[in-house]
Design a protein around this motif. Sequence first.
Motif, PDB file in Angstrom:
ATOM      1  N   ILE A 131       1.142  -0.799  -0.293  1.00  0.00           N
ATOM      2  CA  ILE A 131       0.199  -0.008   0.274  1.00  0.00           C
ATOM      3  C   ILE A 131       0.626   1.905  -0.026  1.00  0.00           C
ATOM      4  O   ILE A 131       2.080   1.128   0.438  1.00  0.00           O
ATOM      5  CB  ILE A 131      -1.196   0.008   1.568  1.00  0.00           C
ATOM      6  CG1 ILE A 131      -1.489  -1.481   1.498  1.00  0.00           C
ATOM      7  CG2 ILE A 131      -2.075   1.432   1.004  1.00  0.00           C
ATOM      8  CD1 ILE A 131      -2.588  -1.586   2.531  1.00  0.00           C
TER       9      ILE A 131
ATOM     10  N   ASP B  84       0.647   5.085   0.178  1.00  0.00           N
ATOM     11  CA  ASP B  84      -0.288   5.853   0.817  1.00  0.00           C
ATOM     12  C   ASP B  84       0.537   6.575   1.216  1.00  0.00           C
ATOM     13  O   ASP B  84       0.985   7.217   2.619  1.00  0.00           O
ATOM     14  CB  ASP B  84      -0.570   5.726   2.585  1.00  0.00           C
ATOM     15  CG  ASP B  84      -1.587   6.729   2.332  1.00  0.00           C
ATOM     16  OD1 ASP B  84      -1.898   7.191   1.562  1.00  0.00           O
ATOM     17  OD2 ASP B  84      -2.354   6.480   4.103  1.00  0.00           O
TER      18      ASP B  84
ATOM     19  N   TYR C 176       0.662   9.911   0.194  1.00  0.00           N
ATOM     20  CA  TYR C 176       0.027  11.921  -1.156  1.00  0.00           C
ATOM     21  C   TYR C 176      -0.455  12.383   0.167  1.00  0.00           C
ATOM     22  O   TYR C 176      -1.467  11.377   0.683  1.00  0.00           O
ATOM     23  CB  TYR C 176      -0.932  11.135  -2.260  1.00  0.00           C
ATOM     24  CG  TYR C 176      -0.358   9.631  -3.131  1.00  0.00           C
ATOM     25  CD1 TYR C 176       0.904  10.298  -3.626  1.00  0.00           C
ATOM     26  CD2 TYR C 176      -0.717   8.437  -3.332  1.00  0.00           C
ATOM     27  CE1 TYR C 176       1.137   9.622  -4.569  1.00  0.00           C
ATOM     28  CE2 TYR C 176      -0.279   7.251  -3.798  1.00  0.00           C
ATOM     29  CZ  TYR C 176       1.084   7.764  -4.037  1.00  0.00           C
ATOM     30  OH  TYR C 176       1.295   6.820  -5.263  1.00  0.00           O
TER      31      TYR C 176
ATOM     32  N   GLN D 295      -3.955  15.296  -2.890  1.00  0.00           N
ATOM     33  CA  GLN D 295      -4.215  14.662  -4.077  1.00  0.00           C
ATOM     34  C   GLN D 295      -3.749  15.222  -4.776  1.00  0.00           C
ATOM     35  O   GLN D 295      -3.182  15.146  -6.314  1.00  0.00           O
ATOM     36  CB  GLN D 295      -5.748  14.704  -4.560  1.00  0.00           C
ATOM     37  CG  GLN D 295      -6.265  12.981  -4.349  1.00  0.00           C
ATOM     38  CD  GLN D 295      -5.830  12.155  -4.143  1.00  0.00           C
ATOM     39  OE1 GLN D 295      -5.223  11.305  -4.410  1.00  0.00           O
ATOM     40  NE2 GLN D 295      -5.861  11.166  -2.266  1.00  0.00           N
TER      41      GLN D 295
ATOM     42  N   GLN E 124      -1.781  -1.048  -3.733  1.00  0.00           N
ATOM     43  CA  GLN E 124      -2.427  -0.554  -3.804  1.00  0.00           C
ATOM     44  C   GLN E 124      -2.340   1.506  -3.372  1.00  0.00           C
ATOM     45  O   GLN E 124      -1.105   0.582  -2.874  1.00  0.00           O
ATOM     46  CB  GLN E 124      -3.560  -0.685  -3.235  1.00  0.00           C
ATOM     47  CG  GLN E 124      -4.519  -2.100  -2.997  1.00  0.00           C
ATOM     48  CD  GLN E 124      -4.896  -2.133  -1.977  1.00  0.00           C
ATOM     49  OE1 GLN E 124      -4.528  -2.725  -1.084  1.00  0.00           O
ATOM     50  NE2 GLN E 124      -6.405  -2.463  -1.625  1.00  0.00           N
ATOM     51  N   LEU E 125      -2.417   2.284  -4.389  1.00  0.00           N
ATOM     52  CA  LEU E 125      -2.343   3.873  -4.330  1.00  0.00           C
ATOM     53  C   LEU E 125      -3.419   4.586  -3.470  1.00  0.00           C
ATOM     54  O   LEU E 125      -4.014   4.461  -4.149  1.00  0.00           O
ATOM     55  CB  LEU E 125      -1.815   4.036  -5.874  1.00  0.00           C
ATOM     56  CG  LEU E 125      -0.355   2.917  -6.137  1.00  0.00           C
ATOM     57  CD1 LEU E 125      -0.778   3.664  -7.602  1.00  0.00           C
ATOM     58  CD2 LEU E 125       0.955   3.397  -5.231  1.00  0.00           C
ATOM     59  N   ASN E 126      -2.771   6.057  -2.968  1.00  0.00           N
ATOM     60  CA  ASN E 126      -3.839   6.667  -2.285  1.00  0.00           C
ATOM     61  C   ASN E 126      -3.833   7.451  -3.814  1.00  0.00           C
ATOM     62  O   ASN E 126      -3.339   8.497  -2.821  1.00  0.00           O
ATOM     63  CB  ASN E 126      -3.536   6.769  -1.299  1.00  0.00           C
ATOM     64  CG  ASN E 126      -4.583   7.687  -0.779  1.00  0.00           C
ATOM     65  OD1 ASN E 126      -5.513   7.820  -1.297  1.00  0.00           O
ATOM     66  ND2 ASN E 126      -4.473   8.475  -0.003  1.00  0.00           N
TER      67      ASN E 126
ATOM     68  N   GLY F 194      -6.472   9.837  -6.754  1.00  0.00           N
ATOM     69  CA  GLY F 194      -8.112   9.874  -7.067  1.00  0.00           C
ATOM     70  C   GLY F 194      -8.189  11.020  -7.843  1.00  0.00           C
ATOM     71  O   GLY F 194      -7.461  12.203  -7.780  1.00  0.00           O
TER      72      GLY F 194
END
Length: 86
Positions: free
Chosen positions: A23, A25, A27, A30, A57-59, A61
Motif C-alpha cells: 500500500i 499512501d 500523497y 491529491q 494499492q495507491l492512495n 484519486g
Amino acid sequence: MLLSGLDGRAALRALEGPYDQIIVDAYANQFEIPAHLVTREFFAELERLLAPQGWVQLNVGGSEPTAPLPVAVAGTLNRALQSSVL
C-alpha cells in the motif's frame, strides 16, 4: 514492516519481499504527490517486491474515474508492471 521518514525509493530498497500487498499512501491532498513516487522506476521497485499475484494499492484519486491524475498514474503503473491496472 512500516518505514517512515525515508525517501520512498530508499524505503523500498530496504525491503526484501515478497509481499502479497503493498500500500502506497504518501500523497497529500491529491495534488502534492512526490514525483518520484509515480515513476516507472518506482513502480518497477514495487514489482520486485511483490509476490506472484500480489497487489499494489495507491492512495490517489480525482473528482471522477476519468480525472487526469488517476488516469496518468494508472497508465504509468500499467506500463511499468506490464499488466492490467484496475
